[in-house]
Design a protein around this motif. Structure first.
Motif, mmCIF file in Angstrom:
data_model
loop_
_atom_site.group_PDB
_atom_site.id
_atom_site.type_symbol
_atom_site.label_atom_id
_atom_site.label_comp_id
_atom_site.label_asym_id
_atom_site.label_seq_id
_atom_site.Cartn_x
_atom_site.Cartn_y
_atom_site.Cartn_z
ATOM 1 N N ASP A 169 11.364 45.055 6.468
ATOM 2 C CA ASP A 169 12.238 46.346 8.127
ATOM 3 C C ASP A 169 11.858 45.361 9.188
ATOM 4 N N ARG B 270 16.144 49.299 -1.385
ATOM 5 C CA ARG B 270 16.258 50.218 0.164
ATOM 6 C C ARG B 270 16.468 48.896 1.022
ATOM 7 N N GLU C 183 18.812 46.614 0.640
ATOM 8 C CA GLU C 183 19.878 46.996 0.038
ATOM 9 C C GLU C 183 20.580 47.851 0.324
ATOM 10 N N SER C 184 20.178 48.945 -0.188
ATOM 11 C CA SER C 184 21.113 50.274 -0.206
ATOM 12 C C SER C 184 21.296 50.521 1.470
ATOM 13 N N ASP C 185 19.915 51.097 1.772
ATOM 14 C CA ASP C 185 20.275 51.546 3.545
ATOM 15 C C ASP C 185 19.476 50.432 4.203
ATOM 16 N N PRO C 186 20.324 50.104 5.057
ATOM 17 C CA PRO C 186 20.239 48.445 5.529
ATOM 18 C C PRO C 186 19.450 49.240 6.473
ATOM 19 N N PRO C 187 17.226 48.476 6.852
ATOM 20 C CA PRO C 187 16.543 49.119 7.926
ATOM 21 C C PRO C 187 17.195 48.910 9.648
ATOM 22 N N ASP D 114 19.732 50.778 15.192
ATOM 23 C CA ASP D 114 20.567 50.816 14.224
ATOM 24 C C ASP D 114 21.482 49.752 13.794
#
Length: 375
Positions: free
Chosen positions: A259, A286, A288-292, A341
């Protein structure tokens, strides 16, 4: 006073000296520490252009020794400590089983089977307790050495020359993130080429009874080069310009290293299991797939200074949060680090602002660090 007595702030071996220099003192993590001596801006500029002298004796030193010291540290921390050579150091982290960061650390390998773990002052007890708990079943000892050391840092472009005049240790051969035993101004020290300012510099671990003598010798040797005593306030603006994270701001127990954009410190390929591996494997996938949210730099277009916790906004929506902010003496404008974001994290992203008490102040998204020294 014991390390666990929290009734009154602890005082470093240099306390009387700071007061004699007119330091403004502040309670920091249970220690009475110098905030500034005169002007924090002048102290900051001295480190960038000449040299500054810091008392860092509030940092938490923990010694880990024994035949299985490396195995214990590999198990307890996320980095590969077994691969650190004698005389070298490594930046790493200690995480909870859920992957949350307990602290970021520097680990020095001081001998074949001996390591010096340096924790942040605010987390020293937490780290000590965690290491002791995780040491079960390992042939290694975890020792609280917080009272065994004073820590003095000399930082800035003139620091190598100043230190060379006081030691015959091979400073030229001492790489960044390395440490060697030596004598400075007649005082036995662990001389480490580490720091938290973005400049070249050294951190000197000595016995508390030698601290005053060493400080005075460095002050005398550094005077002609422009060395000044520096407090915690300029240490914070220096590390902020250098894009270095501070625990409690950019790093917290609710964030994993992934994170925080520091997943590189987690070494899944090292020998043996380590605390938090399962949660961190999931956190890596996580990310990789849904960047923090991404840690970015923000530079003010105006003069108002953002502070930790202020919302970062774009098109009327909250897109992140400031973690650290201050006026930057080097850039001449307020700066901040913030988690935003991913969609708004690219340098130059338009329309980003910080909500400063209800007013949306425009900010430019820039890459970190804000400042990089010329090598």
């Amino acid at each position: 006073m014991s390390s666990t007595d929290s009734a009154a702030p602890r005082r470093t071996a240099l306390d009387a000296l700071h007061r004699s220099l007119g330091a403004t003192m502040t309670d920091f993590a249970g220690w009475d520490m110098p905030l500034r001596y005169r002007s924090e801006r002048d102290e900051h500029v001295a480190v960038r252009t000449a040299a500054g002298l810091f008392d860092l004796s509030h940092m938490g030193e923990i010694t880990v020794t024994g035949p299985e010291a490396a195995r214990l540290l590999n198990h307890a921390l996320v980095g590969n400590i077994a691969s650190v050579g004698p005389g070298r150091a490594r930046y790493t982290m200690i995480c909870r089983t859920d992957g949350g960061i307990l602290d970021d650390l520097i680990v020095y390998r001081t001998a074949d089977t001996e390591y010096l773990v340096v924790a942040n002052a605010s987390n020293a007890q937490v780290v000590l307790d965690a290491l002791r708990e995780r040491a079960a079943g390992f042939d290694a000892e975890v020792r609280d050495d917080r009272d065994a050391y004073a820590l003095i840092a000399v930082q800035g472009p003139e620091s190598p020359g100043i230190l060379k005049s006081l030691t015959d240790a091979d400073l030229d051969g001492l790489k960044y993130y390395a440490g060697l035993p030596g004598t400075v101004a007649g005082v036995p020290a662990l001389i480490a080429r580490t720091g938290y300012t973005g400049e070249d510099g050294f951190e000197l671990f000595v016995k508390p009874e030698h601290a005053v003598e060493l400080w005075q010798a460095l002050t005398e040797a550094g005077g002609p080069a422009g060395l000044v005593p520096c407090g915690l306030s300029c240490r914070d603006t220096l590390r902020l310009e250098a894009g270095m994270p501070l625990y409690g701001h950019e790093l917290t127990a609710s964030l994993t290293p992934f994170d925080a954009g520091l997943g590189r410190v987690v070494k899944f390929d090292k020998e043996g299991d380590f605390v938090g591996r399962e949660a961190l494997t999931e956190a890596a996938a996580r990310a990789e797939s849904d960047p923090p949210r991404v840690l970015v730099g923000l530079v003010a277009e105006g003069r108002r200074v953002p502070r930790a916790g202020y919302p970062v906004v774009a098109a009327g929506q909250v897109i992140g949060e400031v973690t650290s902010g201050a006026p930057s003496p080097t850039l001449g404008r307020p700066i901040a680090m913030a988690y935003v974001d991913a969609a708004h994290s690219a340098p130059g992203t338009a329309g980003v602002g910080v909500d400063i008490r209800g007013s949306h102040e425009p900010y430019e998204v820039v890459p970190l660090p804000f400042y990089k020294r010329q090598k």
